[in-house]
Design an enzyme around this catalytic site. Structure first.
Site, PDB file in Angstrom:
ATOM      1  CB  THR A  50      -0.923   0.118   1.403  1.00 32.50           C
ATOM      2  OG1 THR A  50      -2.092  -0.938   1.136  1.00 32.50           O
ATOM      3  CG2 THR A  50      -1.724   1.160   1.398  1.00 32.50           C
ATOM      4  CG  ASN A 125      -6.828  -7.360  -5.505  1.00 35.49           C
ATOM      5  OD1 ASN A 125      -6.514  -6.862  -6.693  1.00 35.49           O
ATOM      6  ND2 ASN A 125      -7.562  -7.006  -4.564  1.00 35.49           N
ATOM      7  CD  GLN A 153      -2.832 -11.110  -4.644  1.00 31.58           C
ATOM      8  OE1 GLN A 153      -2.710 -12.389  -4.589  1.00 31.58           O
ATOM      9  NE2 GLN A 153      -3.392 -10.329  -3.485  1.00 31.58           N
ATOM     10  CB  ALA A 173       7.106  -9.765   3.642  1.00 34.41           C
ATOM     11  CG  HIS A 174       0.867  -9.827   3.725  1.00 40.56           C
ATOM     12  ND1 HIS A 174       0.874  -8.382   3.531  1.00 40.56           N
ATOM     13  CD2 HIS A 174      -0.415 -10.050   3.462  1.00 40.56           C
ATOM     14  CE1 HIS A 174       0.051  -7.963   3.036  1.00 40.56           C
ATOM     15  NE2 HIS A 174      -0.918  -8.715   2.973  1.00 40.56           N
ATOM     16  CB  THR A 208      14.693   3.449  11.957  1.00 37.92           C
ATOM     17  OG1 THR A 208      15.095   4.560  12.470  1.00 37.92           O
ATOM     18  CG2 THR A 208      15.522   2.286  12.162  1.00 37.92           C
ATOM     19  CB  CYS A 299     -25.178  -9.538   0.539  1.00 39.51           C
ATOM     20  SG  CYS A 299     -26.912  -9.607   0.327  1.00 39.51           S
TER      21      CYS A 299
END
Length: 353
Positions: A50, A125, A153, A173-174, A208, A299
């Site tokens: 992001t 995604n 992705q 990374a995730h 950092t 919904c």
């Protein structure tokens, strides 16, 4: 010794602990650059995709880009950043009914106009549909237009080679088994930072560096890149394919989103059969049965909100309200797909009863 215990120093500090951390970051940068096919200096560490996506789009605007062309199925963070930094000076690149960015449209448009940036992701995604980023890269090179590719992705699920040829490339990374909250952005020489303050990352991203996070990210990606040299992808794509065929047979009326396009081996987006009670959503039933799936639409209280990805593909709001996304991990076994299918059968029986 874990990275966070061994590399405790601030990479910007002049003492030996700082130098050790700085060296580790340099080596990590070299490894990632080798996989992407770019120079180590091109890599900037971020807090995730992001931040990387926001940085790439604002950099183009800060460097004088007047207009951006962005595919209609990009991640919401890229679309939001486009709206913030370009406002109405943006053109949506359409997609085919299978959810593939329309290269023919882009080729024709580039003969007429010249945007300051073209943005097309590597893999979607929501649907897992692979995007023609190589073809888009070639078109952009031909017309001298900078190209940004969100590869969050793609990386870790398919080989990263060649992506370094894009002007901007983002990843996190995730998405491939690393920790949350760390990612990267491959940048061109003409680059404007988003986060300013200290001189970290040679002035390209203040703050950092997350040394432990970066090292864990590279360790995870190294494992994935090694696995991708084997029959890993073809084997798991076969598992996914078998699941799709059995799903269509078990639950007649199920439609696979992007079924006619090449897709990631771990992702299936499906329009499920109609059920009588919208409040009994598929995702809720499956969750109670022990299966965590996601949906691209909401919904509730009679209100339907259509996924922008599905809408761009021409899928109606009614069908989009029944969309489910199934995704596997690297340790997912063939038997897990089989158990998921049984869970879907059980959920459907409950809907029918």
């Amino acid at each position: 010794m874990k990275p966070r215990e061994r590399y405790i120093g601030n990479p910007s500090s002049p003492h030996r602990l700082g130098a050790r951390a700085d060296t580790a970051l340099t080596q990590a940068r070299e490894k990632l650059a080798a996989w992407l096919g770019c120079e180590p200096h091109d890599i900037v560490w971020t807090s995730g995709a992001t931040e990387a996506n926001n940085t790439a789009i604002q950099s183009a605007a800060a460097n004088g880009a007047k207009e951006i062309w962005i595919s209609a199925i990009e991640h919401p963070c890229a679309l939001a950043a486009t709206e913030r930094y370009f406002g109405k000076s943006r053109q949506s690149i359409p997609v085919t009914p299978d959810g593939v960015a329309d290269v023919a449209w882009l080729a024709k448009a580039l003969k007429i106009g010249t945007p300051g940036l073209v943005t097309v992701m590597a893999a979607n995604n929501e649907t897992g549909v692979l995007q023609p980023w190589r073809e888009v890269l070639e078109l952009c090179r031909e017309h001298g237009v900078p190209f940004f590719c969100d590869a969050a992705q793609w990386i870790g699920k398919l080989p990263a080679r060649g992506l370094g040829g894009c002007d901007f490339v983002s990843g996190c990374a995730h998405k491939f088994g690393g920790p949350q909250g760390v990612g990267f952005l491959k940048v061109p020489a003409k680059f404007r930072s988003l986060i300013v303050g200290g001189p970290q990352e040679e002035g390209r991203r203040a703050g950092t560096e997350n040394v432990a996070g970066v090292l864990a990210m590279i360790a995870a990606l190294e494992e994935r890149e090694t696995a991708l040299r084997s029959e890993f992808v073809s084997e798991r794509a076969a598992w996914r394919g078998a699941f799709v065929e059995e799903l269509r047979t078990a639950l007649p009326g199920t439609k696979i989103v992007g079924g006619g396009a090449d897709r990631l081996w771990n992702t299936v987006a499906a329009i499920m059969p109609e059920v009588t009670d919208c409040r009994q959503r598929w995702v809720v039933k499956l969750d109670k049965l022990g299966y965590a799936v996601s949906t691209g639409s909401a919904c509730a209280s009679g209100k339907e909100e259509t996924s922008h990805v599905l809408a761009a593909m021409g899928i109606s709001a009614d069908e989009a309200s029944r969309a489910l996304r199934f995704s596997s991990g690297w340790e997912t076994a063939h038997e897990d797909w089989t158990r998921l299918l049984e869970g879907l059968r059980n959920a459907h029986r409950e809907f029918a009863s």
